[in-house]
Design a protein around this motif. Structure first.
Motif, PDB file in Angstrom:
ATOM      1  N   VAL A 128      66.813 -21.698 205.923  1.00 48.97           N
ATOM      2  CA  VAL A 128      66.552 -23.093 207.222  1.00 48.97           C
ATOM      3  C   VAL A 128      65.183 -23.628 206.178  1.00 48.97           C
ATOM      4  CG1 VAL A 128      65.855 -23.969 208.856  1.00 48.97           C
ATOM      5  CG2 VAL A 128      68.291 -22.740 208.002  1.00 48.97           C
ATOM      6  N   LYS A 129      64.207 -21.879 206.484  1.00 47.78           N
ATOM      7  CA  LYS A 129      62.611 -21.792 206.122  1.00 47.78           C
ATOM      8  C   LYS A 129      62.472 -22.463 204.427  1.00 47.78           C
ATOM      9  CE  LYS A 129      60.787 -17.688 208.345  1.00 47.78           C
ATOM     10  NZ  LYS A 129      60.298 -16.921 208.279  1.00 47.78           N
ATOM     11  N   LEU A 130      63.388 -22.154 203.531  1.00 51.25           N
ATOM     12  CA  LEU A 130      62.610 -22.000 202.101  1.00 51.25           C
ATOM     13  C   LEU A 130      63.257 -23.571 202.023  1.00 51.25           C
ATOM     14  CD1 LEU A 130      64.296 -18.782 200.579  1.00 51.25           C
ATOM     15  CD2 LEU A 130      62.048 -20.033 201.204  1.00 51.25           C
ATOM     16  N   LEU A 131      64.592 -24.247 203.046  1.00 54.08           N
ATOM     17  CA  LEU A 131      65.059 -25.397 203.002  1.00 54.08           C
ATOM     18  C   LEU A 131      63.321 -26.401 203.590  1.00 54.08           C
ATOM     19  CD1 LEU A 131      68.374 -25.548 202.964  1.00 54.08           C
ATOM     20  CD2 LEU A 131      67.473 -26.237 200.842  1.00 54.08           C
ATOM     21  N   ASN A 132      63.295 -25.904 204.321  1.00 57.01           N
ATOM     22  CA  ASN A 132      62.432 -26.668 205.215  1.00 57.01           C
ATOM     23  C   ASN A 132      61.061 -27.095 204.293  1.00 57.01           C
ATOM     24  OD1 ASN A 132      63.159 -27.917 207.857  1.00 57.01           O
ATOM     25  ND2 ASN A 132      63.277 -25.534 209.414  1.00 57.01           N
ATOM     26  N   TYR A 133      60.109 -25.755 204.122  1.00 55.44           N
ATOM     27  CA  TYR A 133      59.131 -25.860 203.510  1.00 55.44           C
ATOM     28  C   TYR A 133      59.108 -26.548 202.247  1.00 55.44           C
ATOM     29  CZ  TYR A 133      55.735 -24.565 199.641  1.00 55.44           C
ATOM     30  OH  TYR A 133      55.204 -24.196 198.615  1.00 55.44           O
ATOM     31  N   GLN A 134      60.368 -26.421 201.402  1.00 57.23           N
ATOM     32  CA  GLN A 134      60.543 -27.774 200.140  1.00 57.23           C
ATOM     33  C   GLN A 134      60.702 -29.203 200.643  1.00 57.23           C
ATOM     34  OE1 GLN A 134      64.367 -27.996 198.134  1.00 57.23           O
ATOM     35  NE2 GLN A 134      63.040 -27.378 195.920  1.00 57.23           N
ATOM     36  N   GLN A 135      61.053 -29.030 201.899  1.00 62.49           N
ATOM     37  CA  GLN A 135      61.782 -31.074 202.029  1.00 62.49           C
ATOM     38  C   GLN A 135      59.232 -30.842 202.403  1.00 62.49           C
ATOM     39  OE1 GLN A 135      63.014 -31.477 206.008  1.00 62.49           O
ATOM     40  NE2 GLN A 135      64.132 -33.439 205.213  1.00 62.49           N
ATOM     41  N   ASN A 136      59.284 -29.858 203.192  1.00 64.54           N
ATOM     42  CA  ASN A 136      57.390 -30.594 203.143  1.00 64.54           C
ATOM     43  C   ASN A 136      56.797 -30.842 202.000  1.00 64.54           C
ATOM     44  OD1 ASN A 136      58.340 -30.320 206.439  1.00 64.54           O
ATOM     45  ND2 ASN A 136      57.859 -28.850 207.279  1.00 64.54           N
ATOM     46  N   PHE A 137      57.091 -29.773 201.711  1.00 68.44           N
ATOM     47  CA  PHE A 137      55.933 -29.610 200.112  1.00 68.44           C
ATOM     48  C   PHE A 137      55.837 -31.236 199.327  1.00 68.44           C
ATOM     49  CE2 PHE A 137      55.235 -29.624 195.426  1.00 68.44           C
ATOM     50  CZ  PHE A 137      54.702 -28.829 195.042  1.00 68.44           C
ATOM     51  N   TYR A 138      56.603 -31.850 199.355  1.00 66.63           N
ATOM     52  CA  TYR A 138      57.752 -33.348 199.345  1.00 66.63           C
ATOM     53  C   TYR A 138      56.985 -34.046 200.020  1.00 66.63           C
ATOM     54  CZ  TYR A 138      59.197 -31.586 194.704  1.00 66.63           C
ATOM     55  OH  TYR A 138      59.241 -31.045 193.438  1.00 66.63           O
ATOM     56  N   LYS A 139      56.986 -33.755 200.980  1.00 69.19           N
ATOM     57  CA  LYS A 139      56.746 -35.011 202.330  1.00 69.19           C
ATOM     58  C   LYS A 139      55.004 -34.803 202.449  1.00 69.19           C
ATOM     59  CE  LYS A 139      56.138 -35.756 207.403  1.00 69.19           C
ATOM     60  NZ  LYS A 139      56.832 -34.742 208.702  1.00 69.19           N
TER      61      LYS A 139
END
Length: 834
Positions: free
Chosen positions: A367-378
């Protein structure tokens, strides 16, 4: 006496290693049961993993066998290497996930486009790639064990992993290099394994197995994407956008095991700080797993995350975490090292262990890695502007197209121009220019590709410090352009077909500006047709023609006028350039019958290869001729030079060298005096100067004195004086044949050497010259920058009836420096006119 005891101990260890029964239990985790219906590697390939080096054909056969029997694996064949080996990918996850794999992929991509997507129940995506350097073989051999484990292991732990993870598994990132090295290691293996580092097994012959077919280091091609292996890999990457990507390598035999984050002061500033924090968190899983086995390792030293063209760094600018593994290499089956006997199975076990520790980390940090990726593009939206960048070349559509093609491979949206327009002295035309709006998803990647950086936190780099794409491709470039100038999106860039405007009874003119003009000229000469080159500018009808324009007369040719027209029409079409018919030989300027149109000789080119020659530099030249221009080039091995008849060659190229035999010296000098064109690159220029082929005056720098430098920092002090790879501006005399085809009065040159040649007192002998403020992008020390100013990267000199031409810089760097390829082509076709 101590040495004898040590050697005896080595012999005992080796004897024990050779006689003990090596099996899967050496590698696999304890207390795990395995599905007996899944074949072990040995049952398919015929030997235990680590007993022999796996050949690529057997590796692929095992992976295909697993895919047939396991509902956890599907296999995809994505393309072929230059040597026609398959480039495969295994997609590994639970059987339930396989039933909805495309849905999972789309949902994963959606999270990067939509910050409201709930990631809590989405699988994490891990791309695991092995042995991109073919002679760093423990990775691909470990892939056998890893694939078996993922297919056969049973229990709650593996079920949980496969439920929450999609694994993109690439068992051989470099099939051609792996095959080359496995042949070497296996064919030199003894029954009684000899760990003596002096044994032939541990000393590969040139060019060694690190590289692919054309001797490219493919771990530098993730960003330029010029090689077939890279093209399919990058396609997969952007289709999935993995959260973690691992890149399994080897290093010197006396080293232990490395995993990232590496030296964090050398991380590229465009990489988010959180990326390095997550990399450090993942590193704890590697450390725990290796500690359990007692394997030694290190982490925050040596390697860095600066150049985005490496597998371990490329994910960092695309919302993922890239991880480099480096295993001390046995380079064969066992070798004496500072840490004792290093066996091939031991190196495989470490790589396999790191493979599993990565998956464990990804699962637990999902979840931490998925959140990081999502926020990277956000957060990338903060980099967006209501602006665009524009690039092109009004006289060379192919170079601009090649850059647009790279952007398209990286899922960067490329647009047409609405209209032609002019900015200062530069004209951007719709048919040879492209616009890239910055208000798009991959804006960080765009910024990285066109990054210009002249100040750095650290002065050492594991690889190049600059790669700015507009300079590399040699295109005109404009940033911060209004979106009002941007036209429709181009779904897929297409290079327009070329043509001839009409059939002539006088002749045809081919401008030399277009990238593929050398390809056409070579086919003209090989057809037995006469062609001439214009040494001056002129106007024919309404068209202005530049230096280097090729004139193909109609009269006195092997083909009649109709056949000539048809032949040239096909060549123009195939090579995407325009050829112009003429009604008259009377010009404004030199006429078509002028002696300022010089005959061009048919070329038969050779390049020196073998011991003492840089394989990568030689391979870049081979690739340029063979793949880009369809020109035959003979690879002359220096070991056979004594027996080679050089008289059949018009041009011989010496790539960057470390040493050459005296036989080469005497034969080359005789050949050059008799009329040959000799071209030398980088250190070859110093060798040619020392051997009296050409008179060069090198600028010698004053020795630096270390002040307040500690003993432990002495290598940092000396390393800071290396030019690891930066970009510099040079002025051009466009009337000189070496610069034919260039429309601008300056050029961007890539440089990774400290060879500085002083300029000649006569300006006309300095057709390319570094400016007084040459740095365009990248790191160079102040001392080196002062030395570089006003020096020359090219020299031409007469030797008997021949010519000697030298370049201090690589004009063919990594196959993506399109902007300087023509310098070499000019040296080949027009060297006798310099």
């Amino acid at each position: 006496m101590k040495k004898k005891i040590t050697l005896l101990l080595f012999s005992v260890i080796l004897s024990s290693f050779a006689q003990s029964k090596l099996d899967l239990s050496y590698y696999l985790p304890k207390n795990v049961t395995y599905n007996k219906n899944i074949p072990t590697p040995k049952s398919v390939i015929g030997h235990e993993v680590g007993e022999w080096h796996i050949t690529h054909d057997k590796l692929i056969y095992y992976m295909k066998t697993l895919a047939k029997v396991s509902d956890r694996i599907v296999i995809e064949e994505r393309g072929k290497t230059y040597e026609d080996r398959p480039l495969i990918l295994l997609k590994i996850t639970s059987a339930k996930n396989h039933n909805r794999l495309e849905h999972i992929r789309k949902k994963h991509i959606e999270l990067t486009d939509n910050s409201t997507v709930d990631v809590s129940n989405l699988p994490v995506v891990v791309y695991q790639g092995f042995s991109i350097h073919g002679n760093e073989a423990s990775g691909s051999n470990a892939a056998l064990i890893a694939a078996y484990y993922l297919a056969a292991a049973q229990g709650n732990q593996i079920d949980d992993l496969l439920k929450n993870t999609v694994i993109l598994f690439d068992p051989s990132l470099n099939p051609d290099g792996l095959q080359r090295f496995s042949y070497w290691a296996n064919s030199n293996k003894s029954k009684n394994i000899n760990a003596d580092p002096n044994d032939r097994e541990y000393t590969e012959v040139w060019p060694r197995g690190r590289t692919n077919h054309y001797w490219f280091d493919m771990n530098r091609d993730w960003l330029p994407v010029q090689l077939p292996e890279s093209k399919v890999r990058i396609k997969t990457f952007h289709e999935w956008l993995p959260n973690v990507l691992t890149d399994h390598h080897e290093m010197g035999s006396n080293s232990t095991f490395f995993f990232q984050p590496g030296i964090q002061s050398r991380t590229h500033p465009l990489t988010p700080k959180l990326n390095q924090e997550l990399t450090k968190e993942i590193a704890k899983y590697h450390a725990k797993a290796l500690d359990k086995m007692g394997s030694l390792y290190y982490s925050e030293e040596n390697f860095d995350d600066f150049y985005y063209g490496k597998g371990s760094t490329f994910p960092d600018i695309n919302g993922g975490i890239g991880i480099l593994f480096e295993q001390g290499s046995s380079r064969g089956h066992a070798q004496e090292t500072d840490n004792g006997i290093l066996t091939f199975p031991f190196t495989i076990r470490n790589q396999f262990t790191a493979t599993l520790s990565t998956l464990e980390a990804a699962n637990k940090m999902r979840v931490k890695l998925l959140n990081y990726q999502q926020n990277f593009y956000k957060n990338s939206k903060s980099f967006e502007k209501d602006k665009a960048i524009i690039f092109g070349d009004e006289k060379d559509a192919a170079k601009a197209y090649k850059l647009a093609e790279v952007l398209h491979r990286h899922k960067v949206k490329v647009h047409k121009l609405k209209n032609d327009f002019k900015e200062g002295n530069i004209r951007f035309k719709k048919n040879s220019s492209y616009a890239v709006p910055l208000n798009q998803k991959n804006v960080r990647l765009i910024n990285a590709m066109f990054d210009v950086r002249k100040s750095f936190q650290d002065s050492l780099f594991y690889d190049v410090s600059a790669w700015t794409f507009n300079h590399a491709f040699g295109v005109d470039f404009l940033k911060d352009v209004s979106l009002s100038k941007v036209g429709d999106e181009i779904k897929k860039p297409v290079l327009q077909e070329g043509n001839i405007d009409f059939k002539s009874e006088v002749g045809y003119l081919m401008p030399w500006n277009e990238y593929y003009a050398p390809k056409v000229l070579n086919s003209i000469l090989n057809k037995g047709l006469r062609a001439k080159v214009a040494m001056k500018t002129f106007i024919n009808g309404k068209n202005t023609y530049d230096y280097g324009t090729i004139f193909i007369p109609v009269q006195n040719q092997e083909l009649n006028s109709k056949e000539l027209f048809e032949f040239l029409s096909e060549r123009a079409k195939d090579s995407h350039l325009n050829i112009f018919g003429v009604n008259t030989g009377l010009n404004d300027g030199i006429d078509l019958g002028s002696n300022n149109f010089r005959n061009i000789k048919k070329q038969k080119v050779a390049v020196l290869v073998g011991n003492g020659i840089s394989p990568s530099d030689a391979g870049e030249i081979w690739h340029l001729f063979d793949q880009r221009f369809d020109m035959r080039i003979t690879k002359l091995d220096v070991s056979n030079f004594k027996r080679t008849d050089l008289s059949k060659y018009s041009t011989i190229i010496i790539p960057n060298v470390s040493s050459l035999d005296n036989i080469v010296d005497s034969k080359l000098k005789e050949w050059t005096i008799n009329g040959g064109i000799l071209i030398g690159y980088k250190n070859a220029s110093r060798w040619l100067s020392n051997k009296k082929f050409i008179k060069l005056e090198f600028s010698s720098k004053k020795p630096l004195i270390a002040k307040k430098i500690k003993f432990e920092d002495r290598r940092l002090f000396s390393g800071a004086q290396v030019i690891g790879g930066a970009i510099f501006k040079a002025s051009l005399d466009r009337s000189h044949p070496v610069n034919f085809g260039y429309k601008n009065n300056s050029i961007a040159l890539f440089r990774n050497s400290t060879l500085f040649i002083k300029a000649d007192k006569n300006s006309f002998n300095n057709p390319i010259r570094y400016t007084n403020e040459p740095l365009l992008s990248g790191y160079i020390s102040k001392a080196n920058l002062e030395q570089l100013k006003e020096t020359v990267p090219f020299k031409a000199s007469q030797l008997g009836r021949g010519k000697v031409l030298v370049f201090t810089d690589n004009t063919n760097f990594r196959a993506f420096w399109f902007g300087t390829n023509k310098l070499l082509m000019n040296a080949v076709f027009f060297g006798d006119k310099m």
